[in-house]
Design a protein around this motif. Structure first.
Motif, PDB file in Angstrom:
ATOM      1  N   ALA A   3       0.832  -1.193   0.000  1.00 40.38           N
ATOM      2  CA  ALA A   3       0.000   0.000   0.000  1.00 40.38           C
ATOM      3  C   ALA A   3       0.873   1.252   0.000  1.00 40.38           C
ATOM      4  N   GLN A   4       2.095   1.128   0.497  1.00 40.57           N
ATOM      5  CA  GLN A   4       3.006   2.257   0.530  1.00 40.57           C
ATOM      6  C   GLN A   4       3.954   2.247  -0.669  1.00 40.57           C
ATOM      7  N   GLY A   5       3.822   1.279  -1.568  1.00 34.75           N
ATOM      8  CA  GLY A   5       4.623   1.262  -2.775  1.00 34.75           C
ATOM      9  C   GLY A   5       5.851   0.374  -2.727  1.00 34.75           C
ATOM     10  N   ASP A   6       6.120  -0.300  -1.616  1.00 31.32           N
ATOM     11  CA  ASP A   6       7.281  -1.184  -1.539  1.00 31.32           C
ATOM     12  C   ASP A   6       6.928  -2.526  -2.167  1.00 31.32           C
ATOM     13  N   MET A   7       7.492  -2.798  -3.314  1.00 29.33           N
ATOM     14  CA  MET A   7       7.209  -4.037  -4.033  1.00 29.33           C
ATOM     15  C   MET A   7       8.406  -4.988  -3.997  1.00 29.33           C
ATOM     16  N   SER A   8       9.364  -4.728  -3.130  1.00 28.65           N
ATOM     17  CA  SER A   8      10.596  -5.513  -3.102  1.00 28.65           C
ATOM     18  C   SER A   8      10.469  -6.747  -2.212  1.00 28.65           C
ATOM     19  N   PHE A   9      11.339  -7.712  -2.474  1.00 26.42           N
ATOM     20  CA  PHE A   9      11.456  -8.905  -1.638  1.00 26.42           C
ATOM     21  C   PHE A   9      12.779  -9.580  -1.964  1.00 26.42           C
ATOM     22  N   ASP A  10      13.110 -10.613  -1.185  1.00 21.11           N
ATOM     23  CA  ASP A  10      14.382 -11.314  -1.348  1.00 21.11           C
ATOM     24  C   ASP A  10      14.164 -12.803  -1.525  1.00 21.11           C
ATOM     25  N   VAL A  11      15.027 -13.409  -2.328  1.00 14.33           N
ATOM     26  CA  VAL A  11      15.048 -14.861  -2.472  1.00 14.33           C
ATOM     27  C   VAL A  11      16.491 -15.345  -2.341  1.00 14.33           C
ATOM     28  N   THR A  12      16.611 -16.606  -1.974  1.00 14.24           N
ATOM     29  CA  THR A  12      17.912 -17.261  -1.915  1.00 14.24           C
ATOM     30  C   THR A  12      17.837 -18.486  -2.819  1.00 14.24           C
ATOM     31  N   GLY A  64      24.875 -19.690  -6.891  1.00 14.55           N
ATOM     32  CA  GLY A  64      23.629 -19.458  -6.166  1.00 14.55           C
ATOM     33  C   GLY A  64      23.816 -18.310  -5.197  1.00 14.55           C
ATOM     34  N   GLY A  65      22.858 -18.152  -4.317  1.00 15.85           N
ATOM     35  CA  GLY A  65      22.951 -17.105  -3.313  1.00 15.85           C
ATOM     36  C   GLY A  65      21.740 -16.203  -3.294  1.00 15.85           C
ATOM     37  N   HIS A  66      21.944 -15.010  -2.768  1.00 12.45           N
ATOM     38  CA  HIS A  66      20.884 -14.036  -2.519  1.00 12.45           C
ATOM     39  C   HIS A  66      20.571 -13.200  -3.765  1.00 12.45           C
ATOM     40  N   ALA A  67      19.280 -12.970  -3.980  1.00 12.14           N
ATOM     41  CA  ALA A  67      18.835 -12.042  -5.026  1.00 12.14           C
ATOM     42  C   ALA A  67      17.815 -11.096  -4.414  1.00 12.14           C
ATOM     43  N   HIS A  68      18.061  -9.807  -4.566  1.00 15.38           N
ATOM     44  CA  HIS A  68      17.098  -8.807  -4.101  1.00 15.38           C
ATOM     45  C   HIS A  68      16.272  -8.362  -5.296  1.00 15.38           C
ATOM     46  N   ILE A  69      14.971  -8.501  -5.167  1.00 16.64           N
ATOM     47  CA  ILE A  69      14.047  -8.087  -6.214  1.00 16.64           C
ATOM     48  C   ILE A  69      13.511  -6.721  -5.797  1.00 16.64           C
ATOM     49  N   SER A  70      13.801  -5.698  -6.584  1.00 15.06           N
ATOM     50  CA  SER A  70      13.495  -4.329  -6.173  1.00 15.06           C
ATOM     51  C   SER A  70      12.059  -3.901  -6.454  1.00 15.06           C
ATOM     52  N   GLY A  71      11.469  -4.443  -7.496  1.00 15.16           N
ATOM     53  CA  GLY A  71      10.147  -3.992  -7.894  1.00 15.16           C
ATOM     54  C   GLY A  71      10.167  -2.599  -8.512  1.00 15.16           C
ATOM     55  N   ALA A  72      11.349  -2.144  -8.897  1.00 16.50           N
ATOM     56  CA  ALA A  72      11.522  -0.773  -9.391  1.00 16.50           C
ATOM     57  C   ALA A  72      10.827  -0.521 -10.727  1.00 16.50           C
ATOM     58  N   LYS A  73      10.530  -1.563 -11.492  1.00 15.22           N
ATOM     59  CA  LYS A  73       9.909  -1.366 -12.804  1.00 15.22           C
ATOM     60  C   LYS A  73       8.383  -1.341 -12.740  1.00 15.22           C
ATOM     61  N   ILE A  74       7.827  -1.426 -11.542  1.00 12.58           N
ATOM     62  CA  ILE A  74       6.374  -1.409 -11.375  1.00 12.58           C
ATOM     63  C   ILE A  74       5.814  -0.046 -11.769  1.00 12.58           C
ATOM     64  N   ASP A  75       4.727  -0.072 -12.514  1.00  9.89           N
ATOM     65  CA  ASP A  75       3.982   1.147 -12.815  1.00  9.89           C
ATOM     66  C   ASP A  75       2.912   1.248 -11.726  1.00  9.89           C
ATOM     67  N   THR A  76       3.176   2.018 -10.690  1.00 10.65           N
ATOM     68  CA  THR A  76       2.294   2.060  -9.519  1.00 10.65           C
ATOM     69  C   THR A  76       0.879   2.534  -9.855  1.00 10.65           C
ATOM     70  N   LYS A  77       0.711   3.241 -10.949  1.00  5.11           N
ATOM     71  CA  LYS A  77      -0.639   3.655 -11.365  1.00  5.11           C
ATOM     72  C   LYS A  77      -1.502   2.431 -11.674  1.00  5.11           C
TER      73      LYS A  77
END
Length: 166
Positions: A26-35, A92-105
């Protein structure tokens, strides 16, 4: 007068607490992490081939009735124009998914919460074919934001039974 000031202060405090309690999306944070973890055979093959790993992410959701005209060919709203890709080492290892390409509209077009589909593959540096069969994510974004999700990969030839996560 004091009574009204106290009420105003309580209203402001309650509003601030509610804002903090809102889900991240709801605040626009679309990021998450995977391993990403690898089987012994996959780790050895990727090391020998100097191969990398790529994580592919697609954000989507179900359309409101008023936004159905914006839906793709399978009836969903794409939340970005181009899927996010994150390269990680072949170990392998950590990947941070930023969600920066999201069109929040486009979030306003959704009938429910945003969802995410994530797949993992070899980077295709040493071969035009993907070498890996990996667990994957497909479901509510809020579920993967709770904690990092671990996805296991093996060589396709190992016939690893992939799992839907989280």
């Amino acid at each position: 007068m004091k009574r009204y000031g106290s009420s105003l202060a309580m209203t402001i405090t309650a509003s601030a607490l509610l804002a903090c309690a809102m889900p991240a999306t709801a605040q626009g944070d679309m990021s998450f992490d995977v391993t990403v973890t690898l089987s012994k055979k996959a780790a050895a093959k990727l090391a020998a081939e100097k191969e990398g790993i790529v994580v592919f992410v697609d954000y989507y959701g179900d359309p409101k009735r008023s936004a159905e005209r914006h839906a793709n060919e399978i009836g969903q709203i794409d939340l970005e124009q181009q899927n996010e890709e994150v390269a990680i080492p072949g170990t392998g290892g950590h990947a941070h998914i930023s969600g920066a390409k999201i069109d929040t509209k486009r979030l306003d077009w959704l009938a429910g919460p945003p969802k995410v589909n994530l797949n993992v593959a070899s980077a295709r540096k040493s071969s035009s074919d993907n070498l890996l069969g990996c667990d994957f994510i497909d479901g509510p974004l809020s579920a993967v934001q709770k904690q990092p999700v671990t996805l296991h990969c093996a060589l396709i030839e190992e016939n690893y039974d992939t799992e839907l996560k989280p």
